[in-house]
Design a protein around this motif. Structure first.
Motif, PDB file in Angstrom:
ATOM      1  N   UNK A   1       0.851  -1.202   0.000  1.00  0.00           N
ATOM      2  CA  UNK A   1       0.000   0.000   0.000  1.00  0.00           C
ATOM      3  C   UNK A   1       0.874   1.234   0.000  1.00  0.00           C
ATOM      4  N   UNK A   2       0.597   2.144  -0.889  1.00  0.00           N
ATOM      5  CA  UNK A   2       1.273   3.444  -0.841  1.00  0.00           C
ATOM      6  C   UNK A   2       1.001   4.044   0.525  1.00  0.00           C
ATOM      7  N   UNK A   3       2.037   4.557   1.194  1.00  0.00           N
ATOM      8  CA  UNK A   3       1.823   4.997   2.573  1.00  0.00           C
ATOM      9  C   UNK A   3       1.269   6.417   2.653  1.00  0.00           C
ATOM     10  N   UNK A   4       0.802   6.927   1.527  1.00  0.00           N
ATOM     11  CA  UNK A   4       0.235   8.276   1.537  1.00  0.00           C
ATOM     12  C   UNK A   4      -1.285   8.176   1.568  1.00  0.00           C
ATOM     13  N   UNK A   5      -1.887   8.885   2.510  1.00  0.00           N
ATOM     14  CA  UNK A   5      -3.336   8.817   2.678  1.00  0.00           C
ATOM     15  C   UNK A   5      -4.027   9.390   1.443  1.00  0.00           C
ATOM     16  N   UNK A   6      -4.982   8.697   0.871  1.00  0.00           N
ATOM     17  CA  UNK A   6      -5.658   9.185  -0.342  1.00  0.00           C
ATOM     18  C   UNK A   6      -6.353  10.518  -0.117  1.00  0.00           C
ATOM     19  N   UNK A   7      -6.716  10.810   1.125  1.00  0.00           N
ATOM     20  CA  UNK A   7      -7.408  12.061   1.422  1.00  0.00           C
ATOM     21  C   UNK A   7      -6.451  13.247   1.263  1.00  0.00           C
ATOM     22  N   UNK A   8      -5.224  13.070   1.725  1.00  0.00           N
ATOM     23  CA  UNK A   8      -4.345  14.229   1.829  1.00  0.00           C
ATOM     24  C   UNK A   8      -3.562  14.493   0.550  1.00  0.00           C
ATOM     25  N   UNK A   9      -3.799  13.710  -0.454  1.00  0.00           N
ATOM     26  CA  UNK A   9      -3.054  13.924  -1.689  1.00  0.00           C
ATOM     27  C   UNK A   9      -3.242  15.342  -2.209  1.00  0.00           C
ATOM     28  N   UNK A  10      -4.453  15.889  -1.940  1.00  0.00           N
ATOM     29  CA  UNK A  10      -4.738  17.215  -2.468  1.00  0.00           C
ATOM     30  C   UNK A  10      -3.913  18.288  -1.763  1.00  0.00           C
ATOM     31  N   UNK A  11      -3.639  18.065  -0.461  1.00  0.00           N
ATOM     32  CA  UNK A  11      -2.972  19.122   0.294  1.00  0.00           C
ATOM     33  C   UNK A  11      -1.503  18.816   0.539  1.00  0.00           C
ATOM     34  N   UNK A  12      -1.118  17.592   0.397  1.00  0.00           N
ATOM     35  CA  UNK A  12       0.282  17.250   0.644  1.00  0.00           C
ATOM     36  C   UNK A  12       0.398  15.812   1.043  1.00  0.00           C
ATOM     37  N   UNK A  13       1.579  15.246   0.946  1.00  0.00           N
ATOM     38  CA  UNK A  13       1.718  13.814   1.210  1.00  0.00           C
ATOM     39  C   UNK A  13       1.733  13.484   2.703  1.00  0.00           C
ATOM     40  N   UNK A  14       0.557  13.256   3.271  1.00  0.00           N
ATOM     41  CA  UNK A  14       0.488  12.856   4.671  1.00  0.00           C
ATOM     42  C   UNK A  14       0.517  11.340   4.749  1.00  0.00           C
ATOM     43  N   UNK A  15       1.304  10.827   5.669  1.00  0.00           N
ATOM     44  CA  UNK A  15       1.474   9.378   5.729  1.00  0.00           C
ATOM     45  C   UNK A  15       0.624   8.775   6.828  1.00  0.00           C
ATOM     46  N   UNK A  16      -0.133   7.755   6.490  1.00  0.00           N
ATOM     47  CA  UNK A  16      -0.936   7.083   7.505  1.00  0.00           C
ATOM     48  C   UNK A  16      -0.088   6.080   8.258  1.00  0.00           C
ATOM     49  N   UNK A  17      -0.587   5.647   9.394  1.00  0.00           N
ATOM     50  CA  UNK A  17       0.195   4.747  10.262  1.00  0.00           C
ATOM     51  C   UNK A  17      -0.606   3.488  10.553  1.00  0.00           C
ATOM     52  N   UNK A  18       0.078   2.527  11.108  1.00  0.00           N
ATOM     53  CA  UNK A  18      -0.557   1.243  11.455  1.00  0.00           C
ATOM     54  C   UNK A  18      -0.968   1.277  12.914  1.00  0.00           C
ATOM     55  N   UNK A  19      -2.215   0.970  13.172  1.00  0.00           N
ATOM     56  CA  UNK A  19      -2.713   0.891  14.545  1.00  0.00           C
ATOM     57  C   UNK A  19      -2.795  -0.588  14.902  1.00  0.00           C
ATOM     58  N   UNK A  20      -1.798  -1.049  15.669  1.00  0.00           N
ATOM     59  CA  UNK A  20      -1.706  -2.483  15.933  1.00  0.00           C
ATOM     60  C   UNK A  20      -2.855  -2.958  16.822  1.00  0.00           C
ATOM     61  N   UNK A  21      -3.319  -2.095  17.753  1.00  0.00           N
ATOM     62  CA  UNK A  21      -4.389  -2.503  18.669  1.00  0.00           C
ATOM     63  C   UNK A  21      -5.681  -2.808  17.924  1.00  0.00           C
ATOM     64  N   UNK A  22      -6.019  -1.909  17.019  1.00  0.00           N
ATOM     65  CA  UNK A  22      -7.310  -2.077  16.346  1.00  0.00           C
ATOM     66  C   UNK A  22      -7.149  -2.796  15.006  1.00  0.00           C
TER      67      UNK A  22
END
Lengths: 224, 547
Positions: free
Chosen positions: A107-128
Motif C-alpha cells: 500500500x502506498x503509505x500516503x493517505x488518499x485524502x491528503x493527496x490534495x494538500x500534501x503527502x500525509x502518511x498514515x500509520x498502522x494501529x496495531x491494537x485495532x
C-alpha cells in the motif's frame, strides 16, 4: 550513370531528347531514377526515425533498483511478513507491505485524502488492526479497504511482481470489482514491488469494509 | 505577389500550392518543386543552371563544389575515404553527446555509470559499442585516406598544405581516440593512459617532462583531476580543434579540387580545376544522391557490425595498486609500445615519434619529383611500403607476443581465462561451465559443444608450452569448477609440471564468474532488438494511452 553521362550518350546516339529541358516534368510519370532516389530518401527517413525512437528510450529517465520510482527487491517469498502478522513499513519505497489471506499487497503509505494538500502518511494501529491517517482520521482495514473517515477511496497499491526464474509469474492486477494480489507459486519465488506503477484504490462507496451498509453499493450492480 | 491577389487569381487551392512551392524553394535555397523533380528524373538543367543556387545562396552547400571532374567521382579513385572519415566524426559526435547524458567524469561515479549504462539503459551498450567501434574505424579510415593520397601523389603541388593539415587531423584523431580511453575508468583505461602520459615525462630536460605530465594529469598520478582533464580534452578541446582544422583542410580540398588520376594530365600540371564542360558531374543531383546512398549503406553496415560483431571491452574498475598482466596500448599505438621495448624512453617515446611526425608533415616539401605517376615514383612508393612494413613489425613487437612472456603456467591460465578481458572461459559463459574436475590428461565425453571447445583449448595450450619450454615437462592442467554461492561459480585453474631437474612445480589461480556477467554470450541481437523494441513499444504505447 550521371545525368550528364546519360545526356552525352543520348547525344552520341542522336536520340532526340524525350522532353525539352526544364519543361513539364511534373506532369509525367515517375521515372526509375526518381523512384530510386525516393527509396534512398525513404531508407534514410526510416533510419532517422529509428534513431529518434532509440534516442527517446535512451534519454528516458530510469529509476535505480531500491529507490522510489524503481523496483524494490523484497527477496524470496519466505521473506514476506507472515499472513496475519503486522504490516512492514518500507520507508524508502513509501509503502506498507502486508501479506493478506488473498496474497501480498504493497500500500502506498500516503493517505488518499491528503493527496490534495500534501503527502500525509498514515500509520498502522496495531491494537485495532487497521491503518489510521493521523491528519484526517480515515481508517482502512488490513486489506486496504476504506472503513470510515473523509478519504475518498481505499488505499492505493503498488504493483507487486512475483518472479520465478527470469519470468514474471504474476503481478497485482486491477479488475472491475477488486484489486487482485499476485499468486505466489513457491517459497523461492522472488518478490518485487514496482513503485513506478500505482493502482488507485476503489471509491469508498465500493469498499467491502464500509461502515453503515445502507451506503454500500455492490460493485457491478450499477453497471448492470 | 500578395496572398490575396494570389487567391483571386488562382483560387484557394492554387494559392496554397503556390505558397507550398514558395516554402519549398526557400528551404532548398532556390530549387522549386518542378525543378526538384526534373532533377530526380535525370533531366538536364535549364540555362542558366538553377541548380547552382543552393551553392551560392544556401549555407549548407556553400562549401561544396558545384561540380566535380568525372574522373574523381569514380569510387576507386578516392574510395570516398575522406567522406567516410567525416561521416565517422559525425557518428562519434552524436553517439558521444548521447553517452555524456549518463556519464559523470569522476572516479567515484565513472565506472558505476558505465555499468548502469550497460545494464540499465536501453541502447546504452549499443551506443557505447558504436562509439568505440566508430573511434577505432576512424583511426583506420583516416590512415587509409593518408595512404591513398600518398600512393596517388596527391600531396604534390599545389596541395602541400592540404596534406599538412591532413597530418594534423590524423594526430588529432589519434589523440581524440586516446583521450577517450581513460573515461570508463577501468583497468584498461587507467593503465593505458598511465603509460601514455608517462611517455611525456621523457621529454628533456626533466623539468619540462615533469611539467607536461603534471599539466596533463593535474596531479602526480592519474586521479580525479586527470579524469576531468582528459574528459574535457575529449569532449571539448580536441573536437573543436579538429573541426577548425577540418574546415581548413576541406576548404583547401575544394579550392584546389581533388587531384585527377595521374595519367589524365601532363606531368607537373594540375588541371583539377579546369574541368571541360563535357566532363562535369554536378553536385546536384548526381554527387549528392551518390554520397547519401553511400552513407546509408555505410550506416547500415556500422549498425550491423556494432550489433553482431563488436563489443567494447570493459575491464575491472581502475586499481592503481595492480597492473594487470599483458597491459597494452590501443592497437594504433602498438608500434610505439614496440619501440619502447627495445629503446630508451626518450628516443622511442619522444624523439622517434616527433621525427616521424615532422617527416610526415614535410613529405610534400621534401619530395621534389614533379610526377604523380606510379612508374616515375618507384623510390617514394617503395619507401612508403617499407615504412608501412616497419610499422607493422613494430606493432607486432608492441603486442604481448613479443618479450612479455611470463612463466608457462601463468601464460596458460592467461590464455584461457585472462586477468582482464573475457577469454574463452568467460565468452562461453556461466551456463556452459559444468561443475566438476576437468584434467588435461584425461578424456571426457562432454556433450556441451562450447565446453568441449574450452577443454580442447586448455589441452592445446598446455601442450604448446610443454613442447616450447624444456623447463616445463609432463604438465597437467586441472580445472575445478564448483558452485560457491547460488549464481556464482568458482573456477580454479591448477597447473603441475616438472622442470629440467625433475623438480615438481605447481601454480594455481582462481576466478569467479557470476550468472549475470555480461560477456559476448549474453549479448545477442535477440536481447538487443526484440527485448528493447518490445519494452520500448510497451512503454510508448503505455504513454500514449495514458497509463
Amino acid at each position: 550513370m550521371t545525368v550528364h553521362q546519360d545526356l552525352r550518350r543520348q547525344q552520341d546516339w542522336e536520340v532526340p531528347l524525350p522532353v525539352q529541358p526544364g519543361k513539364g516534368a511534373e506532369h509525367r510519370e515517375t521515372s526509375r531514377r526518381e523512384l530510386l532516389t525516393y527509396v534512398w530518401a525513404g531508407t534514410l527517413a526510416v533510419m532517422t526515425l529509428g534513431s529518434g525512437i532509440a534516442a527517446y528510450q535512451f534519454l528516458y529517465p530510469y529509476h535505480r533498483a531500491n529507490t522510489f520510482g524503481g523496483k524494490f527487491y523484497i527477496g524470496a517469498a519466505t521473506d514476506l511478513p507472515l499472513v496475519g502478522s503486522e504490516p512492514q513499513a518500507n520507508v524508502d519505497g513509501r509503502f506498507w507491505l502486508v501479506n493478506t489471506e488473498t496474497g501480498p499487497r504493497a500500500f502506498s503509505n500516503i493517505c488518499p485524502r491528503s493527496l490534495a494538500t500534501g503527502p500525509v502518511k498514515f500509520t498502522w494501529d496495531a491494537d485495532r488492526n487497521r491503518f489510521d491517517c493521523p491528519v484526517c482520521g480515515t481508517k482502512f482495514s488490513r486489506e486496504g479497504h476504506y472503513i470510515e473517515g473523509p478519504a475518498p477511496r481505499s488505499l492505493d497499491q503498488f504493483v507487486i511482481e512475483v518472479v520465478t526464474g527470469h519470468k514474471v509469474f504474476a503481478k497485482t492486477k486491477r479488475l472491475p470489482e477488486e484489486i487482485i494480489a499476485p499468486v505466489v507459486p513457491s517459497p523461492e519465488a522472488k518478490i518485487l514491488v514496482d513503485t513506478s506503477k500505482i493502482i488507485e484504490g476503489f471509491a469508498r462507496m465500493d469498499s467491502p469494509a464500509l461502515r453503515g451498509s445502507s451506503l454500500k453499493v455492490v460493485p457491478g450492480e450499477l453497471s448492470a | 505577389m500578395g496572398l490575396q491577389d494570389n487567391i483571386r487569381e488562382k483560387g484557394v487551392l492554387g494559392a496554397v500550392a503556390a505558397q507550398a512551392d514558395d516554402v519549398f524553394t526557400r528551404l532548398t535555397a532556390g530549387i522549386d518543386v518542378g525543378e526538384f523533380r526534373r532533377m530526380l528524373q535525370g533531366e538536364p538543367p535549364g540555362r542558366p543552371n538553377p541548380r547552382l543556387k543552393p551553392h551560392s545562396e544556401g549555407f549548407l552547400l556553400h562549401i561544396k563544389p558545384t561540380y566535380y571532374h568525372e574522373s574523381v567521382t569514380r569510387f576507386t579513385h578516392t574510395f570516398r575515404l575522406g567522406l567516410l572519415s567525416t561521416y565517422l566524426f559525425i557518428v562519434e559526435t552524436i553517439t558521444g553527446i548521447l553517452l555524456m547524458i549518463w556519464y559523470a567524469p569522476s572516479p567515484e561515479r565513472a565506472y558505476t555509470d558505465m555499468i548502469l549504462l550497460l545494464t540499465n539503459i536501453p541502447f546504452g551498450q549499443f551506443l557505447r559499442d558504436m562509439h568505440r567501434l566508430g573511434a577505432e574505424a576512424m583511426v583506420a579510415i583516416v590512415t587509409l585516406h593518408m595512404v591513398r593520397c600518398y600512393l596517388t601523389g596527391s600531396y604534390k603541388p599545389p596541395r602541400q598544405f592540404t596534406w599538412f593539415t591532413g597530418v594534423l587531423l590524423l594526430v588529432m584523431t589519434l589523440f581524440l581516440s586516446f583521450s577517450g580511453y581513460l573515461l570508463p575508468w577501468d583497468q584498461l583505461a587507467f593503465w593505458a593512459v598511465t603509460i601514455g602520459t608517462s611517455m611525456a615525462e621523457a621529454v628533456p630536460p626533466a623539468v619540462v617532462g615533469e611539467t607536461v605530465n603534471l599539466l596533463a594529469r593535474g596531479a602526480p598520478d592519474i586521479g580525479a583531476n586527470g579524469l576531468l582533464r582528459f574528459y574535457l580534452l575529449h569532449v571539448l578541446f580536441l573536437p573543436l580543434l579538429l573541426i577548425l582544422f577540418f574546415f581548413v583542410h576541406y576548404y583547401k580540398v575544394v579550392h584546389f579540387g581533388i587531384s585527377l588520376p595521374a595519367d589524365e594530365e601532363e606531368v607537373g600540371e594540375d588541371t583539377a580545376n579546369r574541368v571541360p564542360a563535357d566532363k562535369r558531374v554536378y553536385y546536384l543531383p548526381d554527387v549528392l544522391v551518390d554520397e547519401t546512398s553511400f552513407m546509408t549503406v555505410i550506416n547500415t553496415l556500422l549498425i550491423l557490425l556494432t550489433v553482431f560483431f563488436f563489443q567494447a571491452p570493459l575491464e575491472h574498475i581502475a586499481n592503481p595498486q595492480s597492473t594487470p598482466l599483458h597491459t597494452v596500448a590501443p592497437w594504433y599505438f602498438y608500434w610505439l609500445q614496440g619501440m619502447l621495448k627495445i629503446a630508451d624512453k626518450f628516443i622511442a617515446g619522444v624523439l622517434m615519434p616527433g621525427v616521424l611526425l615532422v617527416l610526415l608533415m614535410a613529405i610534400p616539401y621534401l619530395d621534389y619529383n614533379p610526377s604523380r605517376r606510379g612508374k616515375d615514383r618507384k623510390v617514394a612508393i617503395v619507401a612508403g611500403i617499407v615504412a608501412g612494413a616497419v610499422m607493422i613489425i613494430l606493432s607486432w613487437m608492441g603486442t604481448p607476443e613479443y618479450a612479455v612472456q611470463g612463466a608457462p603456467a601463468v601464460e596458460i591460465v592467461q590464455d584461457v581465462m585472462p586477468e582482464e578481458g573475457s577469454g574463452l572461459s568467460r565468452e562461453i559463459g556461466y551456463k556452459h561451465l559444468p561443475l566438476g574436475i576437468w584434467r588435461t590428461d584425461e578424456e571426457y565425453d562432454v556433450h556441451d559443444h562450447e565446453f568441449n571447445e574450452l577443454l580442447h583449448e586448455f589441452n592445446d595450450v598446455v601442450d604448446f608450452y610443454r613442447r616450447a619450454d624444456p623447463d616445463f615437462n609432463a604438465p597437467i592442467g586441472i580445472l575445478t569448477i564448483s558452485q560457491d554461492q547460488p549464481s556464482l561459480k568458482r573456477l580454479n585453474w591448477e597447473i603441475t609440471w616438472f622442470d629440467a631437474q625433475g623438480e615438481a612445480g605447481n601454480y594455481e589461480k582462481t576466478f569467479w564468474l557470476h550468472e549475470d556477467s555480461i560477456y559476448w554470450e549474453q549479448y545477442g541481437w535477440k536481447h538487443l532488438f526484440l527485448g528493447y523494441v518490445s519494452d520500448g513499444w510497451k512503454s510508448l504505447s503505455g504513454a500514449l494511452v495514458g497509463e
